[in-house]
Motif scaffolding. Structure first.
Motif, PDB file in Angstrom:
ATOM      1  N   THR A  27       0.839  -1.197   0.000  1.00  0.00           N
ATOM      2  CA  THR A  27       0.000   0.000   0.000  1.00  0.00           C
ATOM      3  C   THR A  27       0.872   1.244   0.000  1.00  0.00           C
ATOM      4  OG1 THR A  27      -1.774  -1.145   1.169  1.00  0.00           O
ATOM      5  CG2 THR A  27      -1.780   1.269   1.263  1.00  0.00           C
ATOM      6  N   ARG A  28       1.946   1.208   0.774  1.00  0.00           N
ATOM      7  CA  ARG A  28       2.860   2.346   0.825  1.00  0.00           C
ATOM      8  C   ARG A  28       3.593   2.539  -0.499  1.00  0.00           C
ATOM      9  NH1 ARG A  28       7.206   2.412   5.616  1.00  0.00           N
ATOM     10  NH2 ARG A  28       8.149   0.793   4.339  1.00  0.00           N
ATOM     11  N   ALA A  29       3.835   1.431  -1.219  1.00  0.00           N
ATOM     12  CA  ALA A  29       4.541   1.523  -2.503  1.00  0.00           C
ATOM     13  C   ALA A  29       3.676   2.139  -3.605  1.00  0.00           C
ATOM     14  CB  ALA A  29       5.009   0.136  -2.933  1.00  0.00           C
ATOM     15  N   LYS A  30       2.367   2.144  -3.411  1.00  0.00           N
ATOM     16  CA  LYS A  30       1.427   2.810  -4.325  1.00  0.00           C
ATOM     17  C   LYS A  30       1.591   2.353  -5.779  1.00  0.00           C
ATOM     18  CE  LYS A  30       1.328   7.017  -1.514  1.00  0.00           C
ATOM     19  NZ  LYS A  30       1.618   8.471  -1.468  1.00  0.00           N
ATOM     20  N   ARG A  31       1.438   1.062  -5.984  1.00  0.00           N
ATOM     21  CA  ARG A  31       1.505   0.571  -7.349  1.00  0.00           C
ATOM     22  C   ARG A  31       0.593  -0.638  -7.509  1.00  0.00           C
ATOM     23  NH1 ARG A  31       7.412   0.102  -8.211  1.00  0.00           N
ATOM     24  NH2 ARG A  31       6.651   0.153 -10.333  1.00  0.00           N
ATOM     25  N   ALA A  32       0.108  -0.844  -8.736  1.00  0.00           N
ATOM     26  CA  ALA A  32      -0.785  -1.969  -9.013  1.00  0.00           C
ATOM     27  C   ALA A  32      -0.011  -3.212  -9.415  1.00  0.00           C
ATOM     28  CB  ALA A  32      -1.773  -1.602 -10.118  1.00  0.00           C
ATOM     29  N   ASN A  78       9.588   1.398  -6.626  1.00  0.00           N
ATOM     30  CA  ASN A  78       8.979   2.677  -7.011  1.00  0.00           C
ATOM     31  C   ASN A  78       9.959   3.835  -6.866  1.00  0.00           C
ATOM     32  OD1 ASN A  78       9.106   3.019  -4.266  1.00  0.00           O
ATOM     33  ND2 ASN A  78       6.921   3.367  -3.958  1.00  0.00           N
ATOM     34  N   ASP A  80      10.878   5.695  -4.323  1.00  0.00           N
ATOM     35  CA  ASP A  80      10.608   6.802  -3.405  1.00  0.00           C
ATOM     36  C   ASP A  80      11.704   6.990  -2.364  1.00  0.00           C
ATOM     37  OD1 ASP A  80       8.318   7.346  -4.738  1.00  0.00           O
ATOM     38  OD2 ASP A  80       6.938   6.533  -3.237  1.00  0.00           O
ATOM     39  N   THR A 164       0.033  -6.654  -7.465  1.00  0.00           N
ATOM     40  CA  THR A 164       0.173  -6.605  -6.011  1.00  0.00           C
ATOM     41  C   THR A 164      -0.868  -7.480  -5.316  1.00  0.00           C
ATOM     42  OG1 THR A 164      -1.185  -4.590  -5.977  1.00  0.00           O
ATOM     43  CG2 THR A 164       1.219  -4.316  -5.977  1.00  0.00           C
ATOM     44  N   THR A 168      -1.521  -9.378  -1.611  1.00  0.00           N
ATOM     45  CA  THR A 168      -2.591  -8.898  -0.734  1.00  0.00           C
ATOM     46  C   THR A 168      -3.743  -9.888  -0.620  1.00  0.00           C
ATOM     47  OG1 THR A 168      -3.645  -7.670  -2.557  1.00  0.00           O
ATOM     48  CG2 THR A 168      -2.027  -6.483  -1.214  1.00  0.00           C
ATOM     49  N   THR A 260      -8.124   7.828 -14.850  1.00  0.00           N
ATOM     50  CA  THR A 260      -8.546   8.961 -14.005  1.00  0.00           C
ATOM     51  C   THR A 260      -9.570   9.802 -14.751  1.00  0.00           C
ATOM     52  OG1 THR A 260      -6.691  10.258 -14.840  1.00  0.00           O
ATOM     53  CG2 THR A 260      -6.351   9.018 -12.812  1.00  0.00           C
TER      54      THR A 260
END
Length: 266
Positions: A27-32, A78, A80, A164, A168, A260
């Motif tokens: 979730t923190r990595a923010k990727r599908a 990712n 970050d 991901t 999950t 989006t």
């Protein structure tokens, strides 16, 4: 019959599981989807050996190490935090599910040893300060070179993708070592490719038996589907040959990015 006290049940319900920890990391990595260079599974054509770093996990029976490595790629790729991720050693142990069968100190030690095995294979670097452990990605081919995100522009930068939801939804928890290795093999190739077991020692570095067991596991779990493909063969007894082709099912294919909604004009 042994009963569980209410206080103990409450503690079990509020204590994070390994899947909880993995979900939080993703979730923190923010990727599908998670990119992984194809050279981790198999070297490109023309190399002295077609074996990729995946071979050493399979022949070394290191399922824990392979699962840990794939999760580290998911957490770090990712960019970050400069291709790095830092956690307390107890969290690393939880991410690897070691805490389920070991005392706290043994679990922490087991996590550190697992990460050091990845470092010895030239896939990551590890740093430790007290109980905090930082892991930094290196290139997936095991060369020890610095990591950069694969973009598919060259043969060396071609990559496969893992959704991901593989973590999950707990799909990783269902796979043994041959199953996980063959999942990466199938993900590496185009849909409806053949994976002849007799070629496994040459192409990947493990036995034909492990290869077949991995494919059967994936089909049984519904992670991969199989079909027969016939090829005309005028000089064969039947006049044709049969090969099995495989592809990932919808459950394990990369997820399409969400579109989006266009912003309202002002």
């Amino acid at each position: 019959m042994k009963t569980t006290a209410p206080a103990e049940r409450d503690m079990q319900a509020t204590t994070a599981t390994g899947r909880d920890a993995r979900t939080a990391v993703l979730t923190r990595a923010k990727r599908a989807n998670v990119p992984l260079r194809k050279t981790f599974v198999q070297a490109n054509k023309g190399a002295a050996s077609r074996h990729g770093p995946l071979k050493d996990f399979v022949t070394g029976r290191d399922l824990r190490g392979l699962k840990a490595y794939l999760l580290i790629v998911a957490a770090c790729s990712n960019g970050d935090n400069g291709w790095s991720t830092t956690h307390d050693s107890a969290v690393w142990a939880r991410l690897m599910d070691i805490h389920e069968t070991a005392t706290d100190q043994s679990a922490r030690t087991g996590a550190w040893r697992t990460l050091r095995r990845l470092e010895a294979r030239g896939l990551v670097t590890c740093g430790r300060e007290g109980t905090m452990i930082t892991v930094t990605l290196l290139r997936e081919d095991g060369s020890g070179d610095d990591y950069d995100r694969p973009v598919g522009d060259t043969e060396e930068n071609r990559f496969l993708q893992i959704p991901t939801t593989f973590w999950t939804l707990g799909r990783d928890e269902q796979l043994d070592l041959p199953g996980l290795a063959l999942f990466l093999v199938v993900a590496r190739e185009k849909n409806w490719s053949t994976f002849p077991a007799e070629k496994a020692p040459e192409w990947y570095g493990w036995s034909a038996d492990s290869h077949e067991r991995g494919l059967k596991k994936l089909v049984a779990l519904g992670y991969v589907e199989r079909r027969e493909h016939r090829t005309k063969a005028p000089l064969s007894p039947l006049g044709f040959t049969v090969a099995h082709q495989y592809q990932r099912t919808a459950a394990t294919r990369p997820r399409k990015p969400r579109k989006t909604a266009p912003s309202a004009s002002r």
